[in-house]
Design a protein around this motif. Structure first.
Motif, mmCIF file in Angstrom:
data_model
loop_
_atom_site.group_PDB
_atom_site.id
_atom_site.type_symbol
_atom_site.label_atom_id
_atom_site.label_comp_id
_atom_site.label_asym_id
_atom_site.label_seq_id
_atom_site.Cartn_x
_atom_site.Cartn_y
_atom_site.Cartn_z
ATOM 1 N N MET A 226 0.840 -1.195 0.000
ATOM 2 C CA MET A 226 0.000 0.000 0.000
ATOM 3 C C MET A 226 0.877 1.247 0.000
ATOM 4 S SD MET A 226 -2.931 1.202 2.670
ATOM 5 C CE MET A 226 -4.040 -0.011 1.950
ATOM 6 N N LEU A 227 0.520 2.222 -0.817
ATOM 7 C CA LEU A 227 1.289 3.454 -0.938
ATOM 8 C C LEU A 227 0.374 4.647 -0.652
ATOM 9 C CD1 LEU A 227 4.122 4.498 -1.663
ATOM 10 C CD2 LEU A 227 3.360 4.674 -4.030
ATOM 11 N N ILE A 228 0.759 5.441 0.351
ATOM 12 C CA ILE A 228 -0.016 6.603 0.787
ATOM 13 C C ILE A 228 0.740 7.867 0.405
ATOM 14 C CG2 ILE A 228 -0.995 7.824 2.769
ATOM 15 C CD1 ILE A 228 -0.982 5.097 4.250
ATOM 16 N N ALA A 229 0.095 8.760 -0.330
ATOM 17 C CA ALA A 229 0.671 10.078 -0.597
ATOM 18 C C ALA A 229 0.106 11.057 0.417
ATOM 19 C CB ALA A 229 0.336 10.538 -2.010
ATOM 20 N N GLN A 230 0.983 11.766 1.118
ATOM 21 C CA GLN A 230 0.564 12.792 2.076
ATOM 22 C C GLN A 230 0.881 14.166 1.520
ATOM 23 O OE1 GLN A 230 2.594 12.817 5.855
ATOM 24 N NE2 GLN A 230 1.288 14.435 6.709
ATOM 25 N N ILE A 231 -0.159 14.982 1.409
ATOM 26 C CA ILE A 231 -0.023 16.372 0.975
ATOM 27 C C ILE A 231 -0.527 17.246 2.112
ATOM 28 C CG2 ILE A 231 -0.698 18.101 -0.742
ATOM 29 C CD1 ILE A 231 -1.251 15.809 -2.693
ATOM 30 N N SER A 232 0.173 18.324 2.405
ATOM 31 C CA SER A 232 -0.220 19.144 3.553
ATOM 32 C C SER A 232 0.009 20.619 3.278
ATOM 33 C CB SER A 232 0.575 18.715 4.795
ATOM 34 O OG SER A 232 -0.030 19.192 5.978
ATOM 35 N N ASP A 233 -0.821 21.448 3.914
ATOM 36 C CA ASP A 233 -0.600 22.891 3.936
ATOM 37 C C ASP A 233 -0.565 23.477 2.527
ATOM 38 O OD1 ASP A 233 0.075 23.576 6.986
ATOM 39 O OD2 ASP A 233 0.930 21.629 6.490
ATOM 40 N N THR A 234 -1.665 23.269 1.816
ATOM 41 C CA THR A 234 -1.763 23.775 0.441
ATOM 42 C C THR A 234 -2.131 25.255 0.392
ATOM 43 O OG1 THR A 234 -4.040 22.958 0.375
ATOM 44 C CG2 THR A 234 -2.339 21.511 -0.467
ATOM 45 N N HIS A 235 -2.870 25.768 1.374
ATOM 46 C CA HIS A 235 -3.186 27.194 1.527
ATOM 47 C C HIS A 235 -3.750 27.813 0.246
ATOM 48 C CE1 HIS A 235 -1.578 27.931 5.615
ATOM 49 N NE2 HIS A 235 -0.754 26.922 5.317
ATOM 50 N N VAL A 236 -4.697 27.115 -0.366
ATOM 51 C CA VAL A 236 -5.317 27.621 -1.591
ATOM 52 C C VAL A 236 -6.126 28.883 -1.283
ATOM 53 C CG1 VAL A 236 -7.084 27.104 -3.325
ATOM 54 C CG2 VAL A 236 -5.355 25.385 -2.724
ATOM 55 N N GLN A 237 -5.993 29.885 -2.147
ATOM 56 C CA GLN A 237 -6.752 31.120 -2.009
ATOM 57 C C GLN A 237 -7.790 31.226 -3.130
ATOM 58 O OE1 GLN A 237 -5.375 34.687 -0.670
ATOM 59 N NE2 GLN A 237 -3.498 33.976 0.288
ATOM 60 N N ALA A 238 -8.879 31.915 -2.844
ATOM 61 C CA ALA A 238 -9.954 32.058 -3.818
ATOM 62 C C ALA A 238 -9.447 32.738 -5.085
ATOM 63 C CB ALA A 238 -11.110 32.857 -3.216
ATOM 64 N N SER A 239 -9.957 32.257 -6.229
ATOM 65 C CA SER A 239 -9.575 32.799 -7.547
ATOM 66 C C SER A 239 -8.087 32.667 -7.818
ATOM 67 C CB SER A 239 -10.003 34.269 -7.678
ATOM 68 O OG SER A 239 -11.393 34.405 -7.453
ATOM 69 N N GLY A 240 -7.415 31.817 -7.043
ATOM 70 C CA GLY A 240 -6.008 31.575 -7.289
ATOM 71 C C GLY A 240 -5.097 32.729 -6.939
ATOM 72 N N ARG A 241 -5.552 33.643 -6.070
ATOM 73 C CA ARG A 241 -4.694 34.770 -5.678
ATOM 74 C C ARG A 241 -3.412 34.254 -5.028
ATOM 75 N NH1 ARG A 241 -9.577 36.754 -3.496
ATOM 76 N NH2 ARG A 241 -8.817 36.167 -1.442
ATOM 77 N N PRO A 242 -2.284 34.921 -5.230
ATOM 78 C CA PRO A 242 -1.036 34.477 -4.593
ATOM 79 C C PRO A 242 -1.060 34.741 -3.089
ATOM 80 C CG PRO A 242 -0.673 36.519 -5.794
ATOM 81 C CD PRO A 242 -2.058 36.074 -6.133
#
Length: 269
Positions: free
Chosen positions: A1-17
Motif C-alpha cells: 500500500m502506498l499513501i501520498a501525504q499532501i499538507s498545507d496547500t493554503h489555496v486562495q480564492a480565484s487563485g490569488r497568490p
C-alpha cells in the motif's frame, strides 16, 4: 500500500497568490501532477490540513477542482486555517462520507485493509494553536482499543516541540495526554502531521511522529529563540508512505523537473 501525504496547500480564492508572492493553486496543481506520475501510483491521498488559506467556500471550490485529477480515495482533515462547515459543504457525497462519522469534530476511522487510518481534528476555531480535548482523546482511545491492526494516526498540529520557536507557541494542547494514550498501544505505526511546512521527525508515545513539507512554501528553518516568522521558497514537496512487509517506510518527494536520472557508470568514471 502506498499513501501520498499532501499538507498545507493554503489555496486562495480565484487563485490569488498567498502573501502576494506564492501561487499556491498553481503549486498544488504541479504537486497533483507529480503524484499522478508516480509509478506505482499511490493507493490513496491523505491531506493533513491548512487546505484553504482563509476557510472560504470559494477556496474550497477551487481546492476541489485542483484535486479532481486524483481519482483514488482521498482523506482530508482540517488545519487551523480551515473552517469545518465550509470544508464539509465543499466535499460531499459518498466519496467523503467519512466526514459524517462524528458530530462537531471532523475526525474519523477508515479501514485500509492491512492498516487503519484514524484522523484527528486538532482545530481551535479562529486560533492558530491546536487542541485535543477530552472528547477527541476519548474517541481516539476507544478506536485504538477496539482494533489491534497497525494504525496510522493523521492530524494537523504535531504533538511535539519542533525547536522553531514561533511555531511551537502554536503547538498542541493535550499532547501530554495523547502521549500516554499512544504508549498503551504498540500497534500505532505512525503519527502523520502537517502545520510546519517542513519534514521533521520525533519519537513520541512509543512511535514516530512526523511533519510533512508543503507543496507551496516552507517555513524558514531558524532555531534561534528570537526567530522571526518567515517563509522561504525552498523546493515544494510532499511525502510517500509505503506499507510493505509489516513496516511503514516514508519518502520525501520534491515537486518539479530535475536533471537525471543518470547511470552511475556514465562518463566512464
Amino acid at each position: 500500500m502506498l499513501i501520498a501525504q499532501i499538507s498545507d496547500t493554503h489555496v486562495q480564492a480565484s487563485g490569488r497568490p498567498a502573501y502576494g508572492i506564492v501561487d499556491t493553486a498553481g503549486m498544488l496543481a504541479a504537486c497533483v501532477a507529480d503524484v499522478l506520475r508516480q509509478d506505482p501510483r499511490p493507493d490513496l491521498v491523505l491531506l493533513t490540513g491548512d487546505l484553504a488559506d482563509h476557510g472560504d467556500p470559494g477556496e474550497y471550490a477551487l481546492l476541489r477542482e485542483l484535486l479532481a485529477p486524483l481519482t483514488m480515495p482521498m482523506y482530508l482533515l482540517p488545519g487551523n486555517h480551515d473552517e469545518r462547515a465550509a470544508l464539509r459543504q465543499a466535499f460531499t457525497g459518498p466519496r467523503f462520507g467519512y466526514f459524517g462519522q462524528t458530530g462537531e469534530f471532523l475526525q474519523y476511522a477508515v479501514d485500509l485493509g492491512p492498516l487503519r487510518l484514524l484522523a484527528l481534528d486538532t482545530v481551535v476555531p479562529m486560533e492558530g494553536r491546536g487542541q485535543l480535548c477530552g472528547p477527541r482523546l476519548a474517541w481516539l482511545d476507544a478506536q485504538l482499543a477496539q482494533d489491534p491492526r497497525p494504525t496510522v494516526i493523521a492530524m494537523h498540529h504535531p504533538p511535539f516541540a519542533t525547536g522553531i520557536p514561533y511555531m511551537d507557541t502554536l503547538g498542541l494542547e493535550g499532547a501530554d495526554v495523547l502521549e500516554r494514550i499512544l504508549g498503551k498501544y504498540p500497534h500505532v505505526e505512525r503519527v502523520l502531521c502537517g502545520h510546519l511546512h517542513r519534514s521533521i521527525q520525533c519519537r513520541f508515545g512509543g512511535t514516530l511522529a512526523s511533519t510533512c513539507p508543503s507543496p507551496a512554501y516552507q517555513l524558514t528553518l531558524d532555531l534561534r529563540a528570537n526567530a522571526p516568522e518567515r517563509f522561504v521558497l525552498e523546493p515544494p514537496g510532499y511525502q510517500l508512505h509505503q506499507w510493505h512487509a509489516g513496516r511503514l517506510v516514508s519518502h520525501a518527494c520534491v515537486v518539479g523537473e530535475y536533471a537525471g536520472p543518470y547511470g552511475f557508470c556514465a562518463g566512464g568514471s
